[in-house]
Design a protein around this motif. Structure first.
Motif, PDB file in Angstrom:
ATOM      1  N   LEU A  93       0.839  -1.205   0.000  1.00 44.40           N
ATOM      2  CA  LEU A  93       0.000   0.000   0.000  1.00 44.40           C
ATOM      3  C   LEU A  93       0.875   1.257   0.000  1.00 44.40           C
ATOM      4  N   ASP A  94       1.944   1.254   0.791  1.00 49.03           N
ATOM      5  CA  ASP A  94       2.867   2.398   0.816  1.00 49.03           C
ATOM      6  C   ASP A  94       3.506   2.592  -0.552  1.00 49.03           C
ATOM      7  N   SER A  95       3.907   1.473  -1.203  1.00 54.03           N
ATOM      8  CA  SER A  95       4.521   1.562  -2.534  1.00 54.03           C
ATOM      9  C   SER A  95       3.531   2.123  -3.546  1.00 54.03           C
ATOM     10  N   LEU A  96       2.299   1.627  -3.513  1.00 58.69           N
ATOM     11  CA  LEU A  96       1.276   2.119  -4.437  1.00 58.69           C
ATOM     12  C   LEU A  96       0.959   3.591  -4.181  1.00 58.69           C
ATOM     13  N   THR A  97       0.911   3.949  -2.906  1.00 58.81           N
ATOM     14  CA  THR A  97       0.638   5.346  -2.562  1.00 58.81           C
ATOM     15  C   THR A  97       1.765   6.238  -3.069  1.00 58.81           C
ATOM     16  N   VAL A 102       3.981   9.926  -7.091  1.00 60.77           N
ATOM     17  CA  VAL A 102       4.976  10.240  -8.130  1.00 60.77           C
ATOM     18  C   VAL A 102       4.279  10.458  -9.468  1.00 60.77           C
ATOM     19  N   ALA A 103       3.317   9.613  -9.796  1.00 60.06           N
ATOM     20  CA  ALA A 103       2.585   9.749 -11.062  1.00 60.06           C
ATOM     21  C   ALA A 103       1.825  11.056 -11.094  1.00 60.06           C
ATOM     22  N   SER A 104       1.247  11.404  -9.951  1.00 62.65           N
ATOM     23  CA  SER A 104       0.495  12.658  -9.884  1.00 62.65           C
ATOM     24  C   SER A 104       1.427  13.844 -10.083  1.00 62.65           C
TER      25      SER A 104
END
Length: 111
Positions: A93-97, A102-104
């Motif tokens: 979850l931390d990695s996805l967040t 980063v994508a944002s």
């Protein structure tokens, strides 16, 4: 002679009563002896029963301890597995967040 016959009859009755009383007493004594033998056998069996009961209770106690330990070990393993899955899930979850963040930011820079 009449007095002598009367004494003889009285003596015979006394002897008969004595024999009857003796027989009754003998039966009572035998009954009491039988009861005492049964009580004695019961009392002699008590230590064996106590020992059997004590050993059964000890075996049950050990069985309960082993079951408790087994269940405690299973619960501990389940808790550890749950904690591991929680940590892995939290890491993902931390990695996805972080990836979403980063994508944002990357999209904002591109605009």
């Amino acid at each position: 002679e009449g007095e002598h016959a009367s004494l003889k009859d009285s003596y015979k009755k006394t002897i008969a009563n004595h024999e009857e009383t003796s027989q009754k007493l003998e039966k009572r004594v035998i009954t009491i002896e039988d009861r005492l033998e049964k009580i004695e056998a019961f009392m002699n069996a008590l230590p064996i029963w106590k020992e059997n009961l004590t050993s059964r209770l000890d075996m049950m106690k050990e069985d309960i301890k082993m079951r408790h330990k087994s269940l405690s070990d299973k619960q501990k393993a389940a808790d550890e597995e749950f904690d591991h899955h929680r940590q892995v899930t939290q890491g993902r979850l931390d990695s996805l967040t972080q990836l979403a963040h980063v994508a944002s930011e990357s999209r904002q820079h591109q605009q």
